[in-house]
Design an enzyme around this catalytic site. Structure first.
Site, mmCIF file in Angstrom:
data_model
loop_
_atom_site.group_PDB
_atom_site.id
_atom_site.type_symbol
_atom_site.label_atom_id
_atom_site.label_comp_id
_atom_site.label_asym_id
_atom_site.label_seq_id
_atom_site.Cartn_x
_atom_site.Cartn_y
_atom_site.Cartn_z
ATOM 1 N N HIS A 79 -0.201 8.382 -17.678
ATOM 2 C CA HIS A 79 1.247 8.519 -17.785
ATOM 3 C C HIS A 79 1.593 9.193 -19.120
ATOM 4 C CE1 HIS A 79 0.511 4.787 -19.982
ATOM 5 N NE2 HIS A 79 0.109 4.219 -18.845
ATOM 6 N N CYS A 82 2.407 2.103 -21.941
ATOM 7 C CA CYS A 82 2.221 1.254 -20.760
ATOM 8 C C CYS A 82 3.485 0.464 -20.448
ATOM 9 C CB CYS A 82 1.041 0.299 -20.979
ATOM 10 S SG CYS A 82 -0.571 1.115 -21.029
ATOM 11 N N CYS A 125 7.552 -4.161 5.975
ATOM 12 C CA CYS A 125 6.198 -4.354 6.501
ATOM 13 C C CYS A 125 5.403 -5.280 5.596
ATOM 14 C CB CYS A 125 5.487 -3.003 6.616
ATOM 15 S SG CYS A 125 3.814 -3.131 7.231
ATOM 16 N N CYS A 156 -5.246 -1.790 1.982
ATOM 17 C CA CYS A 156 -5.621 -1.104 0.752
ATOM 18 C C CYS A 156 -6.645 -0.018 1.066
ATOM 19 C CB CYS A 156 -6.201 -2.106 -0.252
ATOM 20 S SG CYS A 156 -6.685 -1.356 -1.836
ATOM 21 N N CYS A 188 -9.426 0.336 -0.219
ATOM 22 C CA CYS A 188 -10.784 -0.209 -0.240
ATOM 23 C C CYS A 188 -11.144 -0.859 1.088
ATOM 24 C CB CYS A 188 -10.938 -1.233 -1.364
ATOM 25 S SG CYS A 188 -10.019 -2.771 -1.121
#
Length: 385
Positions: free
Chosen positions: A293, A298, A329, A334, A336
């Site tokens: 970013h 952060c 939903c 994910c 993974c």
């Protein structure tokens, strides 16, 4: 096998699955078990698939035989790319187990129920229906024929035909069978390919598909069965399992998603949060778990994504990746492969959290209403004409 499937027809059609698993105590041969399975097209009751065979497991119970037959039928329907299927039960206790209204008391039965529910998730809809014994008589006869045949016709010595431990076909050439090194269980190549693909897509390292066996398959022994994509997925799963959960980190670059250990990442700034992926070399923030970013701390970045909005972020329990959710939903998948409930974070599976049970019930009720409307229209329309 007793038969082969005919043309499958449209994958959007509704179909029916009938199954029966039987055991019989014979004075000369001991315990015998067999199954019968049939898949029909609902619109005209025509057979798409019929099969029968032996269940060669020591100490098998009646419930286990029934669930093995059901598992085989569902797996076949998946391979036929069927989306909507009605499952016909003639045993109220098996019906209650599959509906989730009763809890299995034995470990083997519980494992088979888990397998059945996992396969059911691959359909757009499955509707369990309890019927009388007369409606499943033809699959009962298929299973009975197998038991009678095995009791009266001895296998010839030195036969080169072998039975697959997964699909139960007993006409596979011995030299073509795949044998698991650690346990010596044998399967036909097609069953092994399907099993490996399903296991990898579910996020695990493939194990022996034999019921109750925990032997791990090796990438080297299965290499000849794998596509390049499956080989890459397997290598990824091996690395994932060898990395402690608390130390796993996936590259936040959507086109990369490489798995790394946090200890492997190379720091490139003094503050220790800016790192770069060893594969795609893109920089990211290990604290926020997003691509770097720029010009934002952060704290500033987290504030920017947590402004009041209909979009909500949740963290995957498996890999800790942040997932953006929109709308209502609650079934979240994910990257993974871990699927979980947005509302409570529990794994999204049958027998899981109350939110999943409610969603399944709403689906069943909705399908039942559609079915009733269809029946009503089929009665009313001829009267109007």
């Amino acid at each position: 096998p007793a038969g082969e499937p005919s043309l499958y027809g449209s994958s959007s059609d509704s179909h029916s699955l009938y199954f029966k698993g039987l055991i019989s105590f014979q004075t000369t041969t001991g315990l015998l078990a067999g199954f019968g399975v049939a898949i029909c097209r609902e619109e005209d009751d025509s057979f798409l698939f019929k099969n029968k065979g032996s269940l060669n497991y020591s100490g098998i119970t009646g419930w286990e035989a029934e669930l093995m037959a059901l598992k085989l039928g569902l797996a076949k329907a998946v391979s036929m790319r069927i989306n909507h299927i009605s499952i016909y039960f003639d045993d109220p206790e098996i019906f209650e187990l599959v509906m989730g209204r009763s809890v299995p008391k034995h470990e083997k039965v519980a494992m088979l129920i888990d397998d059945v529910q996992r396969i059911r998730q691959q359909f757009s809809s499955t509707i369990p229906i309890l019927v009388g014994r007369d409606e499943t008589e033809f699959v009962y006869k298929l299973a009975k024929e197998t038991i009678v045949s095995n009791n009266s016709i001895p296998m010839p010595r030195g036969s080169q035909k072998k039975t697959c431990g997964n699909c139960f076909h007993d006409d596979v050439e011995g030299e073509k069978m795949f044998s698991v090194a650690l346990c010596s269980h044998q399967f036909c190549p097609e069953c092994m390919k399907e099993h490996i693909e399903v296991s990898l897509n579910e996020g695990g390292v493939p194990r022996c598909p034999h019921y109750g066996c925990t032997s791990i398959l090796t990438l080297k022994s299965c290499a000849h069965l794998l596509t390049p994509k499956l080989k890459e997925m397997w290598e990824h799963r091996i690395k994932e399992e060898s990395t402690p959960v608390c130390d796993r980190f996936h590259c936040p670059n959507p086109s990369c998603w490489a798995l790394m250990s946090k200890t492997e990442l190379v720091e490139s700034t003094e503050d220790g949060v800016r790192r770069y992926c060893f594969k795609c070399r893109k920089h990211f923030c290990i604290n926020c778990k997003v691509l770097w970013h720029s010009n934002l701390s952060c704290k500033e970045y987290k504030s920017s994504v947590q402004k009041p909005t209909t979009t909500v972020w949740r963290q995957c329990r498996s890999c800790q990746h942040m997932i953006k959710l929109s709308g209502k939903c609650i079934n979240v998948a994910c990257r993974c492969g871990y699927r979980f409930c947005y509302a409570c974070g529990a794994q999204w599976k049958l027998g899981g959290c109350s939110h999943h049970r409610q969603a399944v019930m709403e689906l069943v009720v909705g399908l039942a209403l559609i079915f009733l409307v269809f029946i009503g229209l089929s009665i009313i329309m001829p009267m109007v004409k």
